[in-house]
Design a protein around this motif. Structure first.
Motif, PDB file in Angstrom:
ATOM      1  N   THR A   1       1.345  -4.950   2.116  1.00  0.00           N
ATOM      2  CA  THR A   1       2.044  -3.957   2.936  1.00  0.00           C
ATOM      3  C   THR A   1       3.491  -3.914   2.476  1.00  0.00           C
ATOM      4  O   THR A   1       4.174  -4.939   2.434  1.00  0.00           O
TER       5      THR A   1
ATOM      6  N   ASP B   1       5.714   0.952   4.386  1.00  0.00           N
ATOM      7  CA  ASP B   1       4.558   1.185   5.266  1.00  0.00           C
ATOM      8  C   ASP B   1       4.977   1.009   6.711  1.00  0.00           C
ATOM      9  O   ASP B   1       4.465   1.643   7.622  1.00  0.00           O
ATOM     10  N   GLU B   2       5.921   0.074   6.921  1.00  0.00           N
ATOM     11  CA  GLU B   2       6.273  -0.301   8.294  1.00  0.00           C
ATOM     12  C   GLU B   2       7.232   0.696   8.927  1.00  0.00           C
ATOM     13  O   GLU B   2       7.171   0.967  10.107  1.00  0.00           O
TER      14      GLU B   2
ATOM     15  N   ARG C   1      -6.802   0.639  -0.283  1.00  0.00           N
ATOM     16  CA  ARG C   1      -6.566  -0.779   0.004  1.00  0.00           C
ATOM     17  C   ARG C   1      -6.405  -1.609  -1.255  1.00  0.00           C
ATOM     18  O   ARG C   1      -5.731  -2.627  -1.248  1.00  0.00           O
TER      19      ARG C   1
END
Ligand SMILES: Cc1ncc(COP(=O)(O)O)c(C=O)c1O
Length: 355
Positions: A20, A24-25, A234
């Protein structure tokens, strides 16, 4: 049609936690970005490239979704279609155990990617007119067969593959069917993307490298169910599509008129080449094509290939490939390029073979 992807997936990936990134956050564009160890002053180039790009390319996908009439969640973007091919092997094929089915003569990267990933290939040749042999293909399937790769229009033959045969394989094969449509923009055949909501085991590949004229940027598209796209997302490298590519293609995609005009020119030149070649007695066959190239059968093809290089005209020698014996594959060029090719061919046959 119901289809569960999980049993196909390599077991160690079922619970894999993907990388991640900081981006992404927090997906906002405003703020003081001290999260990704970037250079705050900009770049050494005139234009700034100091910030990491969107890992999921959402703005670009929204535009692609409109022109391809699919959902954003059904799109994967790769560093060329070749990245999508490699990720499919890595996601679904256990090295040394699983196999895939290839239908030669076809695009060479399926086999190379299989080799890199230590995956067995089972080859069921196309017929003499480059169509599938669905019965033989289905007979070659066992419990370790994960993917069937179909290329339509096919490279190097150029023809489109019968739609009914592809649909039969999608329906009857209990694994993934990849339909590689790198050349679909040169064909009147509708894309298989229209079947995405019917079949969860279908993945369609297209590319910006051919009709869009953006081969150097490296941008390939894969369209599939959102479950399958999630798997590819992914396992991909986090920032697989550069910011420059995302921006450039975002601007290019608004130029659909320009791409359509270029396709029309290429189709006209394809016809010009075909007509000129058909007048040469020694040309044995010009294969039917739905792509931006012609597969041409001629005597002494390898010799002609070498002589063309002497003239600084580079084509693809396919004469040692099964079902393409004595054939050269020639990409449609501009009018002056096509004229130069025809002139060189005439010269070579006159000088070397007295024809
Ligand atoms: C059938 C086919 N698929 C895929 C590709 C590769 O496309 P990309 O440039 O997007 O990696 C090619 C390139 O020649 C091709 O012929």
């Amino acid at each position: 049609m119901k289809f569960d992807l999980t049993p196909l997936l390599r077991p160690h990936l079922v619970n894999l936690q993907p990388y991640t990134s900081a981006r992404d956050e927090y997906t906002g564009k405003e703020g003081i970005f001290l999260d990704a160890n970037e250079n705050p002053y900009g770049s050494v180039t005139d234009e700034d490239f100091n910030r990491y790009p969107d890992p999921y390319q959402l703005e670009l996908k929204a535009e692609i979704a409109k022109i391809k009439q699919v959902k954003t969640s059904q799109i994967f973007l790769g560093n060329g279609s070749d990245e999508a091919i490699d990720l499919l092997f890595r996601a679904f094929c256990n090295p040394g155990k699983d196999n895939v089915i290839l239908l030669p003569p076809t695009y060479g990267m399926y086999e190379v990617s299989a080799g890199i990933n230590d995956v067995e290939t089972r080859k069921i040749p196309l017929t003499a007119d480059f169509q599938l042999q669905p019965d033989l293909i289905l007979e070659a399937v066992d419990q370790h067969t994960k993917i069937i790769f179909i290329c339509s229009p096919n490279n190097p033959s150029g023809n489109k593959v019968h739609r009914e045969d592809i649909l039969r394989l999608i329906r009857e094969f209990n694994g993934l069917v990849v339909v590689d449509e790198a050349y679909i923009d040169f064909s009147d055949e509708p894309s298989f993307t229209t079947h995405l909501s019917d079949y969860k085991n279908l993945l369609v590949m297209q590319t910006f490298s051919k009709a869009w004229g953006l081969a150097s940027l490296r941008l390939g598209m894969a369209f599939a169910s959102k479950e399958l796209i999630k798997i590819l997302n992914r396992i991909k490298p986090p920032y697989n599509i550069s910011g420059l590519t995302q921006q450039t293609v975002l601007a290019a995609i608004k130029n659909v008129d320009k791409v359509n005009a270029m396709i029309a020119d290429i189709l006209q030149e394809r016809e010009y080449l075909r007509t000129e070649l058909a007048q040469l007695d020694y040309i044995e066959k010009i294969h039917d094509t739905h792509a931006n190239f012609l597969l041409i059968k001629m005597p002494n093809a390898s010799h002609v290939y070498d002589d063309l290089i002497e003239e600084k005209i580079i084509v693809r020698n396919r004469s040692k490939v099964q079902l393409c014996e004595e054939c050269l594959r020639v990409t449609v060029g501009t009018r002056p390029e096509n004229e130069a090719f025809i002139q060189a061919l005439k010269k070579i046959y006159a000088e070397s073979f007295n024809l």
